[in-house]
Design an enzyme around this catalytic site. Sequence first.
Site, mmCIF file in Angstrom:
data_model
loop_
_atom_site.group_PDB
_atom_site.id
_atom_site.type_symbol
_atom_site.label_atom_id
_atom_site.label_comp_id
_atom_site.label_asym_id
_atom_site.label_seq_id
_atom_site.Cartn_x
_atom_site.Cartn_y
_atom_site.Cartn_z
ATOM 1 N N ASP A 1 4.349 4.240 -8.793
ATOM 2 C CA ASP A 1 3.394 3.941 -7.726
ATOM 3 C C ASP A 1 4.091 3.048 -6.699
ATOM 4 O OD1 ASP A 1 0.223 4.124 -7.292
ATOM 5 O OD2 ASP A 1 0.955 2.194 -6.565
ATOM 6 N N ASN B 1 -0.217 1.415 5.418
ATOM 7 C CA ASN B 1 -1.044 2.304 6.234
ATOM 8 C C ASN B 1 -1.904 1.521 7.207
ATOM 9 O OD1 ASN B 1 -0.385 4.956 5.590
ATOM 10 N ND2 ASN B 1 -1.745 5.045 3.828
ATOM 11 N N HIS C 1 -0.832 5.665 9.686
ATOM 12 C CA HIS C 1 -0.601 6.703 8.681
ATOM 13 C C HIS C 1 0.722 7.432 8.886
ATOM 14 C CE1 HIS C 1 -4.424 6.484 6.555
ATOM 15 N NE2 HIS C 1 -5.004 6.269 7.731
ATOM 16 N N ASP D 1 3.173 8.086 5.919
ATOM 17 C CA ASP D 1 3.701 9.400 5.560
ATOM 18 C C ASP D 1 5.217 9.385 5.489
ATOM 19 O OD1 ASP D 1 1.132 10.343 5.459
ATOM 20 O OD2 ASP D 1 1.207 11.417 7.374
ATOM 21 N N GLU E 1 -0.119 7.472 -3.206
ATOM 22 C CA GLU E 1 1.243 6.953 -3.356
ATOM 23 C C GLU E 1 1.734 7.047 -4.795
ATOM 24 O OE1 GLU E 1 -1.554 3.350 -3.641
ATOM 25 O OE2 GLU E 1 -1.490 5.331 -2.726
#
Length: 325
Positions: A177, A185, A190, A194, A222
């Site tokens: 994770d 974010n 975003h 990404d 994630e």
Amino acid sequence: LGMLERKVRSRWMVQALVGAAVLLVLTKLVALVAGDAARMSINTLYLLAFIPAGLAALAVLTVAIGKGSRSARWILAALSVAFLAGLVRVMQAAGLIQLPFPLDDLIFVAMAVQAIGTSLAVGDRFLILKQDRNQARSHAVRMGQMASTDPLTGLLNRRAFDAVKFLQEGQGLIVADIDRFKPINDAHGHQAGDMVLRRTAVEMQRALRPLARARIFRLGGEEFAVICSALQAAELVSICEMLRERVAALQFPGGSRGLPKITISLGATLGRGQPLYDAFAEADSALYSAKAMGRNRSVLYRYEPGANPPPGAAAMTGGEATPTG
């Protein structure tokens, strides 16, 4: 009709060809049962019945060729001499022409051309069917890959992960994770999130490439999962640490805009032939411990037969905890 591609056939083609064939059969039957007095006129009628048959065949082939049919071209070439022989026979019966050679010679040539042409047509049709089958298989493979691939990272997705029913002995499951991903974010947008997901996925893929039969999945958000070969706990911990260090060493172009250092926490468990959902619960429990202990570390789940230790009982390994300010 059987040699034409299904996509170029239509109802009127079937009706035209079947109707012409029925007309030929009926006139032949009438010619066979007619008396001697009417036999000549019936035979002439039978020959004239070939005209609608020829016209129907020509119309069907012409339309099929216009629709791009390869088979229709072969059939037209195969029947070309037969069409000519039929026309000559009708004209000869009507007294319009006289041949300098027996009509049977032309019919034999037509039969030879028809046999060769239809053989080539059948062979070409088989090649087309083989190409269509290969294309269908390729399309099915592509669709299957799309159904089991995460569009953002290109990794296998949760559907592919769930298709693995058991974690076998000699395998290890790692759940990873990205630490503090939500603030990335929220603070950087975003697009930056990404980019972090894609770069992390690529680096983990590169790190796992030397390992035989290692598969990496994006489970969502994630969170990632890895199934790899691991006979001993030390071997699995080594793989976890290698992944953690490779991600921690990543340099992101967004660093100049205040993007924080990216780290991952990992939980892992060894396979014992347990169902995948049990193995995932164990690895997820170890991941929870890694997060609780400060993140940026690996934790191995310690299996105890007959007991399920709480998350805090998992054994910690790996790097120093990241400050949680």
